[in-house]
Every structure is written in C-alpha cells, then in structure tokens.
Scaffold this active site. Structure first.
Site, PDB file in Angstrom:
ATOM      1  N   PHE A  11       0.820  -1.221   0.000  1.00 18.74           N
ATOM      2  CA  PHE A  11       0.000   0.000   0.000  1.00 18.74           C
ATOM      3  C   PHE A  11       0.856   1.275   0.000  1.00 18.74           C
ATOM      4  CE2 PHE A  11      -2.167   2.893   3.220  1.00 18.74           C
ATOM      5  CZ  PHE A  11      -2.798   3.654   2.249  1.00 18.74           C
ATOM      6  N   ASP A  31       9.057  -7.649  -4.073  1.00 14.32           N
ATOM      7  CA  ASP A  31       7.901  -8.024  -3.248  1.00 14.32           C
ATOM      8  C   ASP A  31       7.634  -9.515  -3.458  1.00 14.32           C
ATOM      9  OD1 ASP A  31       5.329  -5.902  -2.213  1.00 14.32           O
ATOM     10  OD2 ASP A  31       5.203  -8.067  -2.013  1.00 14.32           O
ATOM     11  N   ASP A  56      11.402 -12.649  -2.025  1.00 18.41           N
ATOM     12  CA  ASP A  56      11.155 -12.658  -0.582  1.00 18.41           C
ATOM     13  C   ASP A  56      12.417 -12.131   0.091  1.00 18.41           C
ATOM     14  OD1 ASP A  56      10.940 -13.374   2.137  1.00 18.41           O
ATOM     15  OD2 ASP A  56       9.614 -15.059   1.637  1.00 18.41           O
ATOM     16  N   ILE A  61      19.518 -10.383  -1.107  1.00 13.28           N
ATOM     17  CA  ILE A  61      19.057  -9.533  -2.206  1.00 13.28           C
ATOM     18  C   ILE A  61      20.243  -9.158  -3.101  1.00 13.28           C
ATOM     19  CG2 ILE A  61      17.918  -7.367  -2.813  1.00 13.28           C
ATOM     20  CD1 ILE A  61      16.795  -7.329   0.103  1.00 13.28           C
ATOM     21  N   THR A  92      10.944 -11.555   8.640  1.00 10.86           N
ATOM     22  CA  THR A  92      11.077 -10.428   7.706  1.00 10.86           C
ATOM     23  C   THR A  92      11.759  -9.252   8.393  1.00 10.86           C
ATOM     24  OG1 THR A  92       9.142 -11.180   6.507  1.00 10.86           O
ATOM     25  CG2 THR A  92       9.795  -8.897   6.142  1.00 10.86           C
ATOM     26  N   ASN A  99      19.168  -8.355   5.106  1.00 14.50           N
ATOM     27  CA  ASN A  99      19.455  -8.428   3.666  1.00 14.50           C
ATOM     28  C   ASN A  99      19.339  -7.063   2.992  1.00 14.50           C
ATOM     29  OD1 ASN A  99      19.988 -11.181   3.766  1.00 14.50           O
ATOM     30  ND2 ASN A  99      17.819 -11.727   3.510  1.00 14.50           N
ATOM     31  N   TYR A 145       5.084  -8.343  15.293  1.00 18.84           N
ATOM     32  CA  TYR A 145       5.307  -7.124  14.501  1.00 18.84           C
ATOM     33  C   TYR A 145       6.118  -6.104  15.296  1.00 18.84           C
ATOM     34  CZ  TYR A 145       4.119  -3.219  11.374  1.00 18.84           C
ATOM     35  OH  TYR A 145       4.161  -2.151  10.500  1.00 18.84           O
ATOM     36  N   TYR A 159      24.193  -0.947  11.954  1.00 20.20           N
ATOM     37  CA  TYR A 159      24.904  -0.779  10.675  1.00 20.20           C
ATOM     38  C   TYR A 159      25.502   0.619  10.575  1.00 20.20           C
ATOM     39  CZ  TYR A 159      24.252  -5.125   8.128  1.00 20.20           C
ATOM     40  OH  TYR A 159      24.360  -6.418   7.702  1.00 20.20           O
ATOM     41  N   THR A 175      -2.013   4.840   8.544  1.00 19.77           N
ATOM     42  CA  THR A 175      -2.083   5.501   7.235  1.00 19.77           C
ATOM     43  C   THR A 175      -3.190   4.838   6.419  1.00 19.77           C
ATOM     44  OG1 THR A 175       0.271   5.973   7.386  1.00 19.77           O
ATOM     45  CG2 THR A 175      -0.698   6.097   5.196  1.00 19.77           C
TER      46      THR A 175
END
Ligand code: UDP
Length: 313
Positions: A11, A31, A56, A61, A92, A99, A145, A159, A175
């Site tokens: 979104f 995605d 994923d 990546i 994730t 990643n 989450y 990092y 949002t």
C-alpha cells in the site's frame, strides 16, 4: 537516483514508487506478494524506468547495476496479517532487514527503514514522542510485529555505528487511502467495505480507543523528505488529528450515505488504547506536516473503494 524499494507492491510503498517515478528516479520494486496482490504494480508498469522482481527479502538480495537508495518497506503490516503470519513477520524484520541493509552496505547506498508507531506498544505517554521507549508486551499477540520492527530499528543503528551506513528511520503511524487492501482487516478498510455493502460496521470494544489517521499522500511526502534529511534517529510520521474509533465509524456512515448499523465486538488482546504522534521533530527537521484532514481523505478513499468494488455489469 536508482532506488530499490522492498515491499514495493504494498500500500504505502506502491505510492512511494509512484512518487519516485514521477520525479524521474529509476525504481526496482521487490515483493513476494504475500500480503498484496500484483494489482498496484499494473499502474506502475507504465513507467519504463520501473522494474519489478518477485522476491522474498528473507533471502539475500542481489540487484545488478547501481543502487543509490534502499527503501525497506517489506513486512506484513496490518494486525490481521501479522497475527496470521507471526513467524514470517519476525523473520522479515530480522532476516529481511539484514538483507536490505547488506544491499545498502555493499553498494554504498543510503538506507531508510519503514518502522512503526507499534514500537510504542500500548503507550503510557501521550502523544508519543520519539524519545519515548514504549510499552511493548514481548510475548503478546502483537509482539511479532512490534519486536520485528524494534529489532529492525536496532539493526539499522548497528549498521550505522559499525559500518557507517547512511541510515534513516521513520516511524509510520496509521495511514489510509486509495490502494489499501480491502481485506487487510484495518479499521478504515473494514468500515468502508462494510458501509458500502450496507452491512454492520464492527467497532471493537466500546470504541473509545483512539487512533490518528494520516492520508497516504501526506505520508509519502514525509518519507521523501526524510530520505533527503541527514538525521539518523527515528522520525515520527503521522497525522496528529486524533479520533475515537466510534466517531470514525459514524463519519464513514455519514460520508458513504450508508444505512449501516454500528455494532460492538470484542476488543482484541493488546489493542493500544490511544495513539497520536508528536510530530515536532518532523515539523522542525523536515518542514513537513500533513495537509489532508480525515474527512477529506476518507472521501477520496471511499471513492476508490467504490471504484474497485463496483459491480462489473
Ligand atoms: N477496529 C475496529 N473495528 C474493525 C477493525 C479495527 O474497531 O473492524 C479497531 C481496532 O480494535 C483498533 C483500531 O480500530 O482499536 C485500529 O485498528 P487497525 O487494525 O486499523 O490498526 P492498529 O492501529 O490497531 O494497528
């Protein structure tokens, strides 16, 4: 600039991709389409400098060619989705953020992570300033989450400290707007869908809990400004206009012209009682504040939901 956007079909990130493309940037959207359909991508594909890879982010990546900026938005984000996929959500936040940061580190790109007001949990400080450390239940139903995003923030700072990566953190509050997934279970998607069908609007609890809703166009403008700022600490992005959920239900009924009744349901465990951003930092640092009041943004959102749910005959 060439920008890699994780969760680019989602979104908020799909609106962000659109804004980047409109200003002439190249965009590579990644995605896995776990919680979004490819629908948002069809629109983006009209720009020749847009590329999509089904990927994923829990897997490493690799993006060939230059990368100037990594915007890390991939994650299940609505309570319905992240509670249905708690392990995927934690992975994730942990592996996906690693990643995405590795991509930024190895290419020398700047990095921005989409964090969340959920890092404040069920807040005991109101409104929430960035200095507030939050009140998160580490084992509650929302913890997958909340802790994933808290970890993502911590890793982002690590990092920066260890590798000198140019990092940015935004904490996104509720949002809404066109291109929300009607089935995401969020309050605006539920109420609008319910009102347009003429069915009952399901208010959880007594409806006295509050949220502060930011129109997606305002949110994207804030993210673009945060990308360009040189500020390492988190920045709250949200609309400080605070609403009781029961009043949101009444507003949706009014704006849709629906005859839907409002019914009360059970309040989910761990549901924050209040939420409202203190956006002093964004105002001062970015010169940003939301422009679209809920009434106006909801009218646009209702028009969008009408268009996607319109009978085809
Ligand atoms: N909510 C509601 N009815 C619904 C969906 C949500 O009353 O059909 C309430 C929910 O309990 C919460 C608020 O609306 O208090 C916002 O919920 P949402 O899932 O949109 O996001 P949250 O801010 O909780 O992450």
């Amino acid at each position: 600039m060439r920008v890699v956007v994780t969760g680019g079909a989602g979104f908020i990130a799909s609106h962000l991709c659109e804004a980047l493309l409109r200003r002439g940037d190249g965009v590579v959207a990644l995605d896995n389409l776990a919680t979004s359909t490819g629908e948002n991508l069809l629109f983006l594909q009209q720009w020749p400098q847009f590329q999509f890879r089904r990927h994923d982010v829990r897997q490493p990546i690799a993006v060939e060619g230059a990368t100037d900026y990594v915007l890390h938005f991939a994650s299940p984000a609505s309570p319905e989705f992240f509670q249905r996929r708690p392990i995927e959500t934690l992975e994730t936040g942990a592996l996906g953020t690693t990643n995405a940061l590795e991509l930024a580190r190895t290419t020398g790109a700047s990095f921005l992570v989409a964090s969340t007001s959920e890092v404040y949990g069920d807040p005991q400080e109101h409104p929430q300033r960035e200095e507030y450390h939050g009140n998160v239940d580490p084992i509650g139903p929302r913890s997958s989450y909340d802790e994933a995003k808290r970890f993502a923030e911590a890793l982002t700072m690590a990092y920066r400290r260890e590798y000198g990566t140019d990092t940015h953190i935004v904490r996104i509050f509720n949002t809404y707007g066109p291109r929300m997934t009607p089935q995401d279970g969020r309050v605006i998607s539920n109420f609008v869908t319910q009102a347009l069908r003429g069915g009952p609007l399901t208010v959880y609890g007594d409806g006295s809990q509050t949220r502060s809703f930011c129109y997606v166009g305002d949110m994207v403008a804030g993210v673009l400004k945060a990308m360009a700022a040189s500020f390492p600490e988190p920045i709250n992005l949200g609309n400080p206009e605070e609403w009781r959920i029961i009043d949101v239900a009444k507003l949706v009924v009014e704006l849709t012209g629906s005859r839907s009744p409002i019914v009360k349901g059970e309040l989910p465990q761990g549901d924050p009682k209040v939420r409202r951003p203190d956006i002093s930092r964004a105002r001062t640092l970015l010169g940003w504040e939301p422009q679209v009041p809920l009434r106006e943004g909801l009218a646009r959102t209702i028009a969008y939901f009408r268009s996607v749910t319109a009978p085809s005959t």
